[in-house]
Write a protein that holds these residues in place. Structure first.
Motif, short mmCIF file in Angstrom:
data_model
loop_
_atom_site.label_atom_id
_atom_site.label_comp_id
_atom_site.label_asym_id
_atom_site.label_seq_id
_atom_site.Cartn_x
_atom_site.Cartn_y
_atom_site.Cartn_z
N PRO A 157 17.50 8.62 16.33
CA PRO A 157 18.70 9.25 15.75
C PRO A 157 19.35 10.35 16.60
O PRO A 157 20.58 10.47 16.61
CB PRO A 157 18.21 9.81 14.42
CG PRO A 157 17.05 8.95 14.07
CD PRO A 157 16.40 8.61 15.37
N ASP A 158 18.58 11.16 17.31
CA ASP A 158 19.18 12.25 18.06
C ASP A 158 19.38 11.93 19.54
O ASP A 158 19.54 12.83 20.37
CB ASP A 158 18.36 13.53 17.90
CG ASP A 158 16.94 13.41 18.44
OD1 ASP A 158 16.52 12.28 18.75
OD2 ASP A 158 16.26 14.44 18.55
N CYS A 159 19.42 10.63 19.90
CA CYS A 159 19.62 10.24 21.29
C CYS A 159 20.82 9.29 21.38
O CYS A 159 20.93 8.35 20.59
CB CYS A 159 18.38 9.55 21.85
SG CYS A 159 18.57 9.02 23.57
N ALA A 160 21.68 9.54 22.31
CA ALA A 160 22.85 8.68 22.53
C ALA A 160 22.65 7.78 23.75
O ALA A 160 23.61 7.23 24.28
CB ALA A 160 24.10 9.54 22.70
N GLY A 161 21.42 7.64 24.20
CA GLY A 161 21.13 6.86 25.39
C GLY A 161 21.57 5.41 25.29
O GLY A 161 21.43 4.77 24.25
N GLU A 162 22.07 4.89 26.41
CA GLU A 162 22.48 3.49 26.50
C GLU A 162 21.93 2.82 27.76
O GLU A 162 22.29 1.69 28.07
CB GLU A 162 24.00 3.37 26.47
CG GLU A 162 24.60 3.82 25.15
CD GLU A 162 26.12 3.70 25.12
OE1 GLU A 162 26.74 3.45 26.19
OE2 GLU A 162 26.69 3.85 24.03
N ALA A 163 21.06 3.53 28.48
CA ALA A 163 20.46 2.98 29.70
C ALA A 163 18.96 2.80 29.46
O ALA A 163 18.29 3.71 28.96
CB ALA A 163 20.70 3.91 30.88
N PHE A 164 18.46 1.63 29.83
CA PHE A 164 17.06 1.29 29.58
C PHE A 164 16.44 0.69 30.83
O PHE A 164 17.13 0.17 31.69
CB PHE A 164 16.95 0.27 28.44
CG PHE A 164 17.47 0.80 27.13
CD1 PHE A 164 16.61 1.34 26.21
CD2 PHE A 164 18.82 0.75 26.83
CE1 PHE A 164 17.07 1.84 25.01
CE2 PHE A 164 19.31 1.24 25.63
CZ PHE A 164 18.43 1.79 24.73
#
Length: 139
Positions: free
Chosen positions: A46-53
């Motif tokens: 919920p508190d992460c906007a990451g889009e790179a994996f």
């Protein structure tokens, strides 16, 4: 075991290394959260906007968190032998990732032989239809 004659049930979900198989997951580059199966569109934390994996091999071992007996034949597409033989299902908390992954237990190990907290390791074993899948076994 020679895995050559078998094809994976779920291609890309696990390596096909007979001696040291591993589940293939993803890790968010922003917060380090692990996912299995691979999640590579957005971080569900919920508190992460990451889009790179990044694709990662997950821990091959963990602690038995919970388990049960599959006393009834699962529905299709599962292919069960006739007559149906109950098998154990394990929920294993992976050593490094601290996430729980479900999977069947290898043939020959019943739910009665399992104990909470015991170390489990990943294994590969063919299903009745000849498809290769991951399973858990006591380490």
């Amino acid at each position: 075991m020679d895995l050559t004659p078998f094809s994976p049930l779920l291609p890309g979900w696990y390596t096909l290394d007979a001696k040291a198989p591993a589940l293939l997951g993803a890790r968010c580059k922003a917060c380090g959260t692990y996912y299995f199966p691979k999640q590579v569109t957005f971080c569900r934390k919920p508190d992460c906007a990451g889009e790179a994996f990044e694709e990662v091999q997950l821990s091959r071992t963990g602690k038995l968190w919970s388990w049960t007996d599959a006393c009834y034949a699962p529905p299709e597409p599962f292919v069960a032998p006739e007559p149906y033989q109950p098998f154990a299902i394990a929920a294993v908390e992976l050593a490094k990732e601290r996430m729980v992954v479900l999977g069947p237990v290898v043939s020959g190990v019943s739910a009665a032989q399992l104990r909470g907290g015991m170390t489990m390791e990943l294994a590969l074993e063919p299903l009745t239809d000849g498809k290769l899948t991951w399973k858990w076994r006591p380490a």
